[in-house]
Scaffold this active site. Structure first.
Site, short mmCIF file in Angstrom:
data_model
loop_
_atom_site.label_atom_id
_atom_site.label_comp_id
_atom_site.label_asym_id
_atom_site.label_seq_id
_atom_site.Cartn_x
_atom_site.Cartn_y
_atom_site.Cartn_z
N ARG A 1 10.34 -2.84 6.96
CA ARG A 1 10.60 -3.54 8.36
C ARG A 1 11.44 -2.69 9.29
O ARG A 1 12.14 -3.31 10.09
CB ARG A 1 11.56 -4.83 8.31
N ARG B 1 12.09 -6.79 15.27
CA ARG B 1 12.90 -7.43 16.31
C ARG B 1 14.41 -6.60 16.17
O ARG B 1 15.23 -7.20 17.42
CB ARG B 1 13.16 -8.83 15.74
N ARG C 1 6.75 -6.63 22.47
CA ARG C 1 6.47 -7.91 21.95
C ARG C 1 6.24 -8.77 23.07
O ARG C 1 5.36 -9.63 23.13
CB ARG C 1 7.70 -8.57 20.96
N ASP D 1 0.75 -7.35 9.47
CA ASP D 1 1.47 -8.11 8.75
C ASP D 1 0.58 -8.48 7.44
O ASP D 1 -0.59 -8.39 7.26
CB ASP D 1 1.75 -9.51 9.48
N TYR E 1 1.34 -18.52 0.50
CA TYR E 1 1.21 -18.72 1.72
C TYR E 1 0.01 -19.60 2.41
O TYR E 1 0.16 -20.59 3.03
CB TYR E 1 1.31 -17.41 2.70
O1 1CP Z 1 8.01 -2.80 8.00
C1 1CP Z 1 7.50 -2.83 9.00
O2 1CP Z 1 8.28 -2.34 9.97
C2 1CP Z 1 6.06 -3.02 9.46
C3 1CP Z 1 5.75 -4.27 9.70
C4 1CP Z 1 5.78 -5.86 8.73
C5 1CP Z 1 5.51 -5.70 7.57
C6 1CP Z 1 5.53 -4.66 6.50
C7 1CP Z 1 5.74 -6.97 9.54
C8 1CP Z 1 5.98 -7.32 10.81
N1 1CP Z 1 5.41 -7.69 8.66
C9 1CP Z 1 5.44 -7.17 7.30
C10 1CP Z 1 5.21 -7.86 6.13
C11 1CP Z 1 5.53 -9.26 5.79
N2 1CP Z 1 4.98 -10.23 6.54
C12 1CP Z 1 5.84 -9.64 4.41
C13 1CP Z 1 6.22 -8.94 3.31
C14 1CP Z 1 7.50 -8.09 3.55
C15 1CP Z 1 8.87 -8.98 3.66
O3 1CP Z 1 9.24 -9.80 2.56
O4 1CP Z 1 9.57 -9.04 4.40
C16 1CP Z 1 5.77 -11.00 4.59
C17 1CP Z 1 6.42 -11.96 3.67
C18 1CP Z 1 5.39 -11.39 5.90
C19 1CP Z 1 5.05 -12.75 6.24
C20 1CP Z 1 5.78 -12.77 7.55
N3 1CP Z 1 5.45 -12.52 8.71
C21 1CP Z 1 7.24 -13.37 7.87
C22 1CP Z 1 8.09 -13.92 6.86
C23 1CP Z 1 8.13 -15.51 6.89
C24 1CP Z 1 8.77 -16.10 5.65
O5 1CP Z 1 8.18 -16.74 4.93
O6 1CP Z 1 10.01 -15.56 5.43
C25 1CP Z 1 7.34 -13.25 9.32
C26 1CP Z 1 8.58 -13.67 10.16
C27 1CP Z 1 6.28 -12.59 9.76
C28 1CP Z 1 5.95 -12.45 11.30
C29 1CP Z 1 6.50 -10.79 11.49
N4 1CP Z 1 5.95 -9.85 10.78
C30 1CP Z 1 6.53 -8.58 11.28
C31 1CP Z 1 7.47 -8.97 12.24
C32 1CP Z 1 8.10 -7.86 13.25
C33 1CP Z 1 7.48 -10.20 12.23
C34 1CP Z 1 8.39 -11.10 13.35
C35 1CP Z 1 7.55 -11.65 14.45
C36 1CP Z 1 7.70 -11.41 15.85
O7 1CP Z 1 8.38 -10.26 16.19
O8 1CP Z 1 7.53 -12.15 16.80
#
Ligand code: 1CP
Length: 340
Positions: free
Chosen positions: A22, A26, A35, A72, A148
């Site tokens: 990540r 943000r 964004r 994602d 999910y």
């Molecule tokens: O790592 C990076 O910088 C690349 C971007 C990336 C990755 C690898 C994003 C951007 N998401 C992910 C993978 C991801 N998405 C995972 C596996 C990794 C982890 O556990 O952190 C999971 C579980 C998700 C699902 C997801 N998408 C969540 C988690 C929700 C929960 O159940 O806790 C969230 C908040 C997102 C949205 C998201 N994805 C990525 C970002 C930056 C965001 C935030 C949204 C935004 O900026 O508005």
């Protein structure tokens, strides 16, 4: 060549290569700026020049050895026809999917068309990325995706999803097979488009009961590794978060090239009990990066000490948190680079 790829080719170096899960997102003001210009989170994921831009942002600020594709794990359910949206503050919301209606409710029709912008973003990133940096692609593992998709959102226990899995194990296994194929196809296309390595995020592997670990976590992972291996020897990093001593089976039987360890895994135990040639990654608590200072520095040195004698990639035990102060990341990268 990137230090990360050198490591995958068997050339261990000290200090270790470094990137953070990540690392785009943000906590970076420049990410929040981009964004804001997109109506939805998926608009950002599916607009190649913007996805490429935010993928590269962290490397402009910090001396990481790799970029991770900005996308994602939930693009797969989206491409299979399930409705996915992201609500500010609540995270992802997916349209209801019942195991009893599978396979009717999902299809591969339009799968690659939907994901084409992701592969286009990869080509664009590769055209701009320095040869000394690697590009990592990724997907969610079937178990985590299934949770999910059947729950409809992320939550503490995935009770609704697990109820369906327990009540109809046969169809749940078919569902995992179907997702294994989707994940493999998505990873293979990413490799064809130019990623140097792929990571399989099994963020909720720790929610799988021990009695079903082989069937629901390990077997789908083995399938994916085998399918990807048919077309490429790309290094595959597995991240089965929270699985404790199941790491022994996952590490020796899944076929992954590297194992990403969460913050609760004792490194000396992992090092003594897992195959010696298996590359490790991770382990630093993301909240220690938020906290910073001398405790962070001491832990970086401790991780390095415990990883001695084995190939490893410096990383966190989970993703960077949005509240992480940027000077702490700066200091962390510097301290890792100073390791002997
Ligand atoms: O790592 C990076 O910088 C690349 C971007 C990336 C990755 C690898 C994003 C951007 N998401 C992910 C993978 C991801 N998405 C995972 C596996 C990794 C982890 O556990 O952190 C999971 C579980 C998700 C699902 C997801 N998408 C969540 C988690 C929700 C929960 O159940 O806790 C969230 C908040 C997102 C949205 C998201 N994805 C990525 C970002 C930056 C965001 C935030 C949204 C935004 O900026 O508005």
């Amino acid at each position: 060549m990137s230090k990360l790829l050198e490591l995958f080719q068997g050339r261990t170096s000290s200090p270790p290569p470094l990137w953070f899960m990540r690392q785009a997102g943000r906590h970076l003001p420049e990410y929040r700026q981009v964004r804001k210009t997109c109506k939805t989170f998926f608009d950002l994921c599916y607009t190649p020049h913007l996805a490429a831009q935010v993928t590269l942002q962290p490397l402009e600020r910090f001396d990481y050895d790799a970029a991770i594709l900005f996308s994602d794990i939930l693009v797969i359910p989206d491409a299979l026809g399930q409705k996915v949206s992201f609500e500010e503050g609540t995270g992802p919301l997916l349209s209801p999917l019942s195991l009893s209606t599978f396979p009717k409710s999902l299809s591969f029709e339009g799968f690659f068309e939907k994901l084409a912008p992701v592969y286009e973003a990869i080509s664009l990133i590769r055209s701009k990325l320095s040869p000394s940096k690697a590009l990592i692609g990724f997907a969610g593992a079937p178990w985590t995706l299934a949770l999910y998709m059947l729950e409809g959102r992320g939550n503490r226990d995935f009770a609704k999803a697990k109820h369906q899995a327990f009540q109809d194990e046969e169809n749940f296994s078919k569902f995992l097979d179907f997702l294994s194929e989707a994940v493999s196809l998505h990873l293979i296309e990413q490799v064809k488009a130019g990623v140097h390595s792929v990571q399989l995020f099994d963020t909720w592997a720790g929610h799988c009961p021990a009695t079903h670990f082989q069937k629901w976590v390990l077997k789908p992972t083995q399938k994916i590794v085998a399918m990807v291996r048919k077309i490429s020897d790309v290094p595959i990093i597995g991240f089965p978060k929270g699985i404790g001593s199941h790491l022994l089976d996952y590490g020796s039987q899944s076929g992954v090239s590297a194992l990403s360890l969460d913050a609760s895994t004792p490194l000396t135990w992992a090092s003594e009990n897992l195959p010696k040639d298996l590359i490790f990654q991770g382990n630093l608590d993301p909240l220690l990066l938020v906290s910073g200072g001398n405790p962070l520095k001491k832990t970086i040195e401790s991780i390095h000490g415990q990883m001695k004698g084995r190939p490893y990639i410096f990383n966190l035990g989970h993703g960077i948190l949005p509240q992480t102060p940027l000077p702490h990341i700066e200091a962390c990268v510097k301290w890792v680079r100073e390791l002997k």
